[in-house]
Scaffold this motif. Structure first.
Motif, PDB file in Angstrom:
ATOM      1  N   ALA A 163       0.828  -1.206   0.000  1.00  0.00           N
ATOM      2  CA  ALA A 163       0.000   0.000   0.000  1.00  0.00           C
ATOM      3  C   ALA A 163       0.863   1.257   0.000  1.00  0.00           C
ATOM      4  O   ALA A 163       0.560   2.233  -0.693  1.00  0.00           O
ATOM      5  N   ILE A 164       1.945   1.260   0.756  1.00  0.00           N
ATOM      6  CA  ILE A 164       2.812   2.431   0.837  1.00  0.00           C
ATOM      7  C   ILE A 164       3.711   2.533  -0.391  1.00  0.00           C
ATOM      8  O   ILE A 164       4.029   3.632  -0.864  1.00  0.00           O
ATOM      9  N   SER A 165       4.098   1.410  -0.924  1.00  0.00           N
ATOM     10  CA  SER A 165       4.953   1.438  -2.118  1.00  0.00           C
ATOM     11  C   SER A 165       4.218   2.041  -3.315  1.00  0.00           C
ATOM     12  O   SER A 165       4.842   2.577  -4.241  1.00  0.00           O
ATOM     13  N   ARG A 166       2.887   1.961  -3.326  1.00  0.00           N
ATOM     14  CA  ARG A 166       2.106   2.550  -4.420  1.00  0.00           C
ATOM     15  C   ARG A 166       2.261   4.070  -4.461  1.00  0.00           C
ATOM     16  O   ARG A 166       2.025   4.698  -5.498  1.00  0.00           O
ATOM     17  N   LEU A 167       2.622   4.674  -3.337  1.00  0.00           N
ATOM     18  CA  LEU A 167       2.807   6.125  -3.305  1.00  0.00           C
ATOM     19  C   LEU A 167       4.037   6.545  -4.102  1.00  0.00           C
ATOM     20  O   LEU A 167       4.165   7.706  -4.488  1.00  0.00           O
ATOM     21  N   ASP A 168       4.945   5.591  -4.320  1.00  0.00           N
ATOM     22  CA  ASP A 168       6.168   5.852  -5.073  1.00  0.00           C
ATOM     23  C   ASP A 168       6.927   7.050  -4.490  1.00  0.00           C
ATOM     24  O   ASP A 168       7.310   7.993  -5.195  1.00  0.00           O
ATOM     25  N   ILE A 169       7.111   7.003  -3.168  1.00  0.00           N
ATOM     26  CA  ILE A 169       7.838   8.080  -2.489  1.00  0.00           C
ATOM     27  C   ILE A 169       9.174   7.550  -1.991  1.00  0.00           C
ATOM     28  O   ILE A 169       9.297   6.372  -1.639  1.00  0.00           O
ATOM     29  N   PRO A 170      10.200   8.376  -1.970  1.00  0.00           N
ATOM     30  CA  PRO A 170      11.497   7.908  -1.451  1.00  0.00           C
ATOM     31  C   PRO A 170      11.448   7.673   0.054  1.00  0.00           C
ATOM     32  O   PRO A 170      10.677   8.309   0.766  1.00  0.00           O
TER      33      PRO A 170
END
Length: 304
Positions: A163-170
């Motif tokens: 779920a957090i990886s979908r944000l594509d944030i460093p």
């Protein structure tokens, strides 16, 4: 002989009734909210538990809820032995769900503080303009938290969540810190900190590398009073199957008993008093009526 007129008699007895002890009332305090046990210092409504906690913990629609200026949060459980309250924030991000949040706060005068195990991870923070990173770079501002570099592994593991990886944030936009050193008052304003979301957790369950099984939420400590001693009168009330409460607006202790009356003592002692006072209202009305009738006869006799 000067006789009182009927209106004076009524006023006299009305004032007298105010000062009579009241042992009979409907029981409003319950021992559960839905399926969740509720014990002192918490209560299920006005007049229940400790008045200092009533503002922050309520029972609404069979759901025990914690209230602060940032919102209402479901209480998942209460550890009464260790005096810890566990809550969830439906707007926080977890390993299974990521969403925007406005943050979390404790009122400065709330009788709660963060449990030592509580950790917050601020997510999707602006590296260029967030005051968190400005503080790290050397600008001193004691009112703002610093990132905990010892807790960077939390960010690493959170970034592995689908779920957090979908944000594509460093990963560098994640800031981990514990609020234990910030004192009992705490206000996490994500808009001010320029972060879009946060995760709160209070337990790894021995699986530090598996964020799917972490305990997400906020753990709050509470104290009964300044000395953190369980009140003796409440202990006696509960041993007699009563529920601890208070009277309004004086906030004096009140024991709510199963038979439907309130007393300033326990339910064992109060039961005997209750039996004696149950007919008190009828007796007073009868006495008042007889007194007025007798007085009327005297007045009639004097006029003839």
């Amino acid at each position: 002989m000067k006789l009182l007129n009927p209106s004076s008699i009524i006023r006299y007895f009305s004032v007298s009734l105010i000062f009579l002890p009241s042992f009979i009332s409907s029981q409003t305090c319950q021992k559960t909210c839905g399926t969740q046990p509720v014990r002192y210092p918490f209560g299920t409504g006005l007049g229940c538990g400790d008045p200092h906690f009533q503002t922050y913990v309520n029972c609404n629609n069979d759901q025990l809820t914690f209230i602060s200026k940032t919102g209402c949060y479901p209480i998942t459980s209460i550890d009464y032995d260790n005096q810890v309250l566990y809550i969830t924030d439906p707007s926080m991000s977890t390993c299974s769900c990521t969403q925007q949040s406005k943050g979390f706060s404790l009122d400065w005068n709330a009788p709660f503080s963060f449990h030592d195990d509580t950790v917050f991870a601020l997510l999707d923070c602006s590296i260029s303009s967030s005051p968190i990173y400005k503080s790290i770079n050397g600008e001193k501002n004691s009112s703002l938290p610093l990132c905990d570099y010892q807790g960077t592994s939390v960010c690493d593991h959170l970034s592995s969540c689908q779920a957090i990886s979908r944000l594509d944030i460093p990963i560098s936009t994640c800031c981990v810190y514990t609020p234990v050193d910030l004192g009992p008052a705490f206000d996490m304003n994500l808009e001010k900190l320029q972060c879009n979301s946060y995760s709160g957790l209070y337990g790894f369950l021995g699986q530090e590398n598996n964020p799917e099984n972490w305990k997400y939420g906020v753990a709050l400590k509470y104290k009964f009073n300044f000395n953190n001693k369980y009140p003796t009168d409440c202990d006696q009330c509960e041993k007699s199957s009563g529920v601890c409460g208070y009277t309004e607006p004086s906030n004096l202790f009140s024991c709510n008993c199963p038979s439907g009356f309130n007393t300033t003592i326990d339910c064992f002692e109060g039961e005997s008093w209750s039996s004696a006072f149950r007919l008190l209202p009828l007796q007073i009305i009868t006495f008042l009526a007889c007194f007025m009738i007798s007085n009327s006869f005297l007045i009639i006799g004097q006029t003839h």
